[in-house]
Design an enzyme around this catalytic site. Structure first.
Site, PDB file in Angstrom:
ATOM      1  N   LYS A  88       0.842  -1.200   0.000  1.00 44.24           N
ATOM      2  CA  LYS A  88       0.000   0.000   0.000  1.00 44.24           C
ATOM      3  C   LYS A  88       0.875   1.247   0.000  1.00 44.24           C
ATOM      4  CE  LYS A  88      -3.941   2.004   2.566  1.00 44.24           C
ATOM      5  NZ  LYS A  88      -4.826   1.824   3.746  1.00 44.24           N
ATOM      6  N   SER A 163      -9.827   2.260   2.924  1.00 48.57           N
ATOM      7  CA  SER A 163      -8.958   3.003   2.022  1.00 48.57           C
ATOM      8  C   SER A 163      -8.027   2.125   1.198  1.00 48.57           C
ATOM      9  CB  SER A 163      -8.109   3.985   2.832  1.00 48.57           C
ATOM     10  OG  SER A 163      -7.217   3.283   3.711  1.00 48.57           O
ATOM     11  N   SER A 187      -9.913  -0.496   6.967  1.00 41.23           N
ATOM     12  CA  SER A 187      -9.357  -0.287   5.622  1.00 41.23           C
ATOM     13  C   SER A 187      -8.677  -1.496   5.011  1.00 41.23           C
ATOM     14  CB  SER A 187      -8.381   0.893   5.644  1.00 41.23           C
ATOM     15  OG  SER A 187      -9.065   2.096   5.897  1.00 41.23           O
TER      16      SER A 187
END
Length: 515
Positions: A88, A163, A187
C-alpha cells in the site's frame, strides 16, 4: 492467463522450494497480469500507482541464484522467498515513490524503509509496486485518491472498498498473491469483504507501524491481504513482532499463527454473535450468507452464542471524532516547507503562513480537508472535553463491551460490511452514507483487538462477494486463523471452490473493449 497467478502464496512457495518454477517466472507472470488488466483510472483495475519491474525481477533472480547454488544459500531462504507482494502506498519504501494517494506527496521518495518493508526485503520477496488508496487513508471506497479511483475486479463500475482498495483489488485481480494494507477503521477488512479476499487487522502493536504514514496513530495498524487464511498467517508471522523503532510495539513474538491455521477444527469453541452488528441497514444477501456461515460452524462443533455490546452503536460517532482529531495533528507536518509539494501564494505574500495555506489548499483533497477541519474543531479550546474527551470515554466503554463479550465467547463473529460493493460515485456526495460502511469494523480499532475478514459467499441480489468478520481478544490473533481457516474450508465445500474463483472472467475483456 497463466495458471501461476491463480496459485495461493503457500502453493507458490512450495513450487519454488521444489524448483518446479522459478521466482523470475512467478514474478514475471504477475507483472504481465498487471500490464494486461491494471490500466489506469479510466480503463482498468488501477490497483497500482507505481510498478517496480526492475527491482522485483532483480530480487527474484537473486532468489533463483541462491536456490541454484544450494547449501546454506538456499537453506537460509525464508519460506516466502520469491513470492511477489504489493505494498500500500502509505508505507514508505526506498527506491519507489510514496504518495499516500495525495498530490502533496506526488513523486516523493522516502530516505528509509518501513520496518515491514525491511522484513519483506530480508525474506527476499519481490515487491511488485505500490497500490492505490484513498488520500492519506481517508475513505471507504478508494475514490478519494488524487490519482483516480481503483475499480473492483468483480465489476469495474463498482468500488473495491477503502482506504486499501488498491491492495485488495490487486489480490482479487490476480495481480499479486499477497499485499500489505493498513487498517484504521476497517481499511483492510472492508475492501476484503467487497472484493472476495482475506484481510487481517492484527492486534494493535502486533505489527510495527514504523514507516506507515500516520493518519490516526492510536488506531492505525498494518496487516496482510491475501486470497487464503493460511497465506495471511504466513505473511502476518513474517511482518509481526517487536520493533524498537515503534514505541507502541508489543514485545510478543508473532508465532503460532500458521500452526493455528492448520489445526483444522473448531470443536468446543464458543463463537459469539454480536447482536448490535446486524439487522437494520444490512443487505438481505449479506445476512443470508452470514447466517449460513453460522450454521456451518455449528455443524462443525462450535458453540454459537449471542452476545451484546451495547456501546458499539456509539463507535461510529466516537471514531469520527478521535480519528479526525489525530489526523489533523499528524497531517500538520505537510506544510510546504520541509518536503513534498510547495505552492506559492498568488498574491506574492511569501510568509510561511501564506505558503502553508496555499500548499495545503492545492495539495489536499476535499475529504482530507473535511477531516482536518472536523478534527481541529474537536480539539479547539472550549470543545476538547465536549467532543474529543467524550469520544475517548466512549472508547473505554467499547473496550469494556469487548471484555464482557469475551468472557462468554472465544471469538466474535459478524458481517464485515453491511452491503456488497456499491457503484462508483454513488456515495461521493454523501460522506455520512460513506462512513456507515465501516460500522462493523470500527469497534476493533477502537479497542485494539484483532479482526479478520474472509469471503462468505455471494449475495443473492447482485452476485457480489460478502465478508465474514471474526474478532478475538488482544494478543489472541491465532484464534482468528484457527476459526477462519475452518470456516474458509467449509465455505469452499458449500460453494464448490474458492469464492474468488467465481469472479466473472470479464475484467480483461472489459478493459480491452474500453481501450
Amino acid at each position: 492467463m497463466t495458471d501461476l497467478i491463480k496459485h495461493s502464496a503457500a502453493a507458490l512457495a512450495a513450487k519454488l522450494a521444489a524448483k518446479e518454477v522459478s521466482a523470475v517466472e512467478v514474478t514475471q507472470a504477475h507483472l504481465d497480469r498487471i500490464a494486461a488488466v491494471d490500466g489506469d483510472a479510466e480503463h482498468g483495475v488501477h490497483a497500482f500507482l507505481h510498478v517496480n519491474t526492475e527491482q522485483a525481477l532483480a530480487v527474484a533472480a537473486e532468489v533463483d541464484g541462491r536456490r541454484a547454488r544450494g547449501g546454506s544459500d538456499a537453506a537460509d531462504l525464508h519460506e516466502l522467498a520469491g513470492v511477489p507482494i504489493a505494498v500500500k502506498d502509505l508505507i514508505v519504501t526506498i527506491g519507489q515513490p510514496t504518495t499516500a494517494g495525495s498530490k502533496i506527496l506526488q513523486g516523493w521518495h522516502s530516505p528509509y524503509d518501513a520496518t515491514v518493508v525491511k522484513k519483506l526485503r530480508a525474506a527476499r520477496m519481490p515487491i511488485l509496486g505500490k497500490t492505490n488508496l484513498d488520500e492519506f487513508a481517508m475513505g471507504s471506497s478508494t475514490e478519494h485518491s488524487a490519482y483516480g479511483p481503483t475499480r473492483n475486479p468483480w465489476d469495474l463500475d463498482r468500488i473495491p472498498g477503502g482506504s486499501g482498495g488498491g491492495s485488495a483489488a490487486a489480490v482479487a485481480a490476480f495481480e499479486a498473491p499477497l499485499a500489505l494494507g493498513t487498517d484504521t477503521g476497517g481499511s483492510i477488512r472492508q475492501p476484503g469483504a467487497v472484493t472476495g479476499t482475506v484481510g487481517v487487522k492484527p492486534t494493535y502493536g502486533g505489527v510495527s507501524r514504523y514507516g506507515a504514514i500516520a493518519m490516526a496513530s492510536s488506531l492505525d495498524q498494518i496487516g496482510p491481504v491475501s486470497r487464503t487464511v493460511l497465506d495471511s498467517a504466513l505473511l502476518h508471522e513474517l511482518i509481526g513482532g517487536h520493533d524498537p523503532y515503534d514505541s507502541t510495539s508489543l514485545t510478543d513474538p508473532s508465532t503460532g499463527l500458521v500452526a493455528a491455521a492448520r489445526i483444522g477444527n473448531v470443536k468446543g469453541l464458543r463463537i459469539g454473535v454480536v447482536q448490535e452488528l446486524g439487522g437494520e441497514g444490512y443487505q438481505a444477501g449479506v445476512l443470508a450468507r452470514f447466517n449460513e456461515s453460522l450454521d456451518l460452524l455449528r455443524d462443525a462443533g462450535a458453540q454459537i452464542v449471542e452476545v451484546s455490546c451495547p456501546n458499539f452503536v456509539y463507535a461510529l460517532g466516537a471514531y469520527y471524532l478521535i480519528m479526525p482529531s489525530e489526523a489533523s495533528s499528524n497531517l500538520a507536518k505537510f506544510d510546504g516547507v520541509r518536503f513534498g509539494l510547495r505552492t506559492l501564494p498568488a498574491d506574492g505574500a511569501m510568509t510561511i503562513e501564506r505558503v502553508m495555506a496555499s500548499t495545503r489548499a492545492a495539495g489536499f483533497g476535499d475529504e482530507v480537508k473535511r477531516r482536518i477541519i472536523l478534527g481541529t474543531y474537536a480539539l479547539s479550546a472550549g470543545y476538547y472535553d465536549a467532543y474529543y474527551g467524550s469520544a475517548q470515554k466512549v472508547r473505554t466503554l467499547i473496550q469494556r463491551d469487548f471484555d464482557a463479550a469475551f468472557a462468554h465467547a472465544d471469538v466474535l463473529i459478524s458481517p464485515t460490511a453491511p452491503t456488497t460493493a456499491f457503484k462508483l460515485g454513488e456515495k461521493l456526495d454523501n460522506p455520512l452514507a460513506m462512513y456507515l460502511n465501516d460500522v462493523a469494523t470500527i469497534p476493533a480499532n477502537m479497542a485494539g483487538v484483532p479482526g479478520l475478514s474472509l469471503p462468505g459467499g455471494l449475495a443473492d441480489e447482485d452476485g457480489l462477494p460478502i465478508g465474514i468478520q471474526l474478532l478475538a481478544p488482544a494478543r489472541e490473533d491465532a484464534r482468528l486463523y484457527r476459526v477462519g481457516a475452518v470456516l474458509e474450508e467449509l465455505l469452499e465445500e458449500r460453494w464448490g471452490g474458492p469464492i474468488l474463483n467465481m469472479a466473472p472472467e470479464l475484467v480483461a475483456t472489459q478493459i480491452m473493449e474500453a481501450k
